[in-house]
Design a protein around this motif. Structure first.
Motif, PDB file in Angstrom:
ATOM      1  N   THR A  31      28.414  37.587  33.757  1.00  0.00           N
ATOM      2  CA  THR A  31      28.716  36.264  33.243  1.00  0.00           C
ATOM      3  C   THR A  31      29.258  35.370  34.356  1.00  0.00           C
ATOM      4  O   THR A  31      30.133  35.772  35.108  1.00  0.00           O
ATOM      5  N   VAL A  75      34.280  26.964  22.559  1.00  0.00           N
ATOM      6  CA  VAL A  75      33.185  27.929  22.644  1.00  0.00           C
ATOM      7  C   VAL A  75      31.904  27.105  22.548  1.00  0.00           C
ATOM      8  O   VAL A  75      31.690  26.377  21.576  1.00  0.00           O
ATOM      9  N   ILE A  76      31.067  27.243  23.568  1.00  0.00           N
ATOM     10  CA  ILE A  76      29.873  26.418  23.690  1.00  0.00           C
ATOM     11  C   ILE A  76      28.639  27.271  23.421  1.00  0.00           C
ATOM     12  O   ILE A  76      28.437  28.310  24.056  1.00  0.00           O
ATOM     13  N   GLU A  77      27.840  26.838  22.463  1.00  0.00           N
ATOM     14  CA  GLU A  77      26.589  27.536  22.172  1.00  0.00           C
ATOM     15  C   GLU A  77      25.492  26.874  22.964  1.00  0.00           C
ATOM     16  O   GLU A  77      25.180  25.703  22.746  1.00  0.00           O
ATOM     17  N   ASP A  78      24.910  27.603  23.920  1.00  0.00           N
ATOM     18  CA  ASP A  78      23.816  27.052  24.738  1.00  0.00           C
ATOM     19  C   ASP A  78      22.503  27.109  24.011  1.00  0.00           C
ATOM     20  O   ASP A  78      22.238  27.855  23.151  1.00  0.00           O
ATOM     21  N   PRO A 133      30.257  31.379  27.312  1.00  0.00           N
ATOM     22  CA  PRO A 133      30.390  30.284  26.347  1.00  0.00           C
ATOM     23  C   PRO A 133      31.820  29.769  26.188  1.00  0.00           C
ATOM     24  O   PRO A 133      32.046  28.809  25.463  1.00  0.00           O
ATOM     25  N   ASP A 191      33.167  21.584  19.721  1.00  0.00           N
ATOM     26  CA  ASP A 191      33.125  22.952  20.249  1.00  0.00           C
ATOM     27  C   ASP A 191      34.515  23.577  20.366  1.00  0.00           C
ATOM     28  O   ASP A 191      34.640  24.767  20.646  1.00  0.00           O
TER      29      ASP A 191
END
Length: 135
Positions: A2, A132-135, A27, A74
């Motif tokens: 990561t 928390v980022i959802e790609d 994320p 987010d």
């Protein structure tokens, strides 16, 4: 593996040399505690006005979130640090107004508020965020 990277933007106050404005790993994006500081000048603003300090502080958090590819939608957790218990209601009103403008859905971030001393006398509030980022 990561990717672990520092988040930096001129749209938020420059951090002290001992920490980053934000750090993203996968994320997860952690925004360091921000205060009522003008990004361009480095000056503390709105001395004695916790509502204005809260709005400016949240704007600084927002700038770092954007730099890290996130928004308040987010954010899963905000921590608010206040120096005076009697400022809670005023901070909370300014916080609610900011969230009304910056959260698109009906799910607000979780939040903890702590009463403590802060690094600078001018600071009535400091806020950090976890997204928390959802790609």
């Amino acid at each position: 593996m990561t990717i672990h990277r520092r988040i930096s933007t001129p749209d938020a106050p420059a951090p002290a040399h001992t920490f980053s404005q934000g750090v993203r790993k996968g994320p997860m994006l952690q925004v360091s505690g921000q205060g009522p500081v003008d990004a361009a000048t480095g000056e503390y603003l709105h001395i004695g006005d916790v509502a204005a300090q809260t709005t400016l502080t949240l704007s600084n958090v927002a700038a770092i979130l954007r730099a890290g590819g996130a928004s308040f939608d987010d954010v899963i957790m905000l921590r608010v640090y206040l120096t005076r218990r009697e400022d809670f209601a005023i901070m909370n009103d300014a916080y609610a107004a900011f969230m009304d403008e910056h959260v698109q859905g009906d799910i607000l971030p979780a939040r903890t508020t702590v009463f403590t001393g802060l690094p600078r006398e001018e600071m009535l509030v400091e806020i950090d965020a976890l997204a928390v980022i959802e790609d």
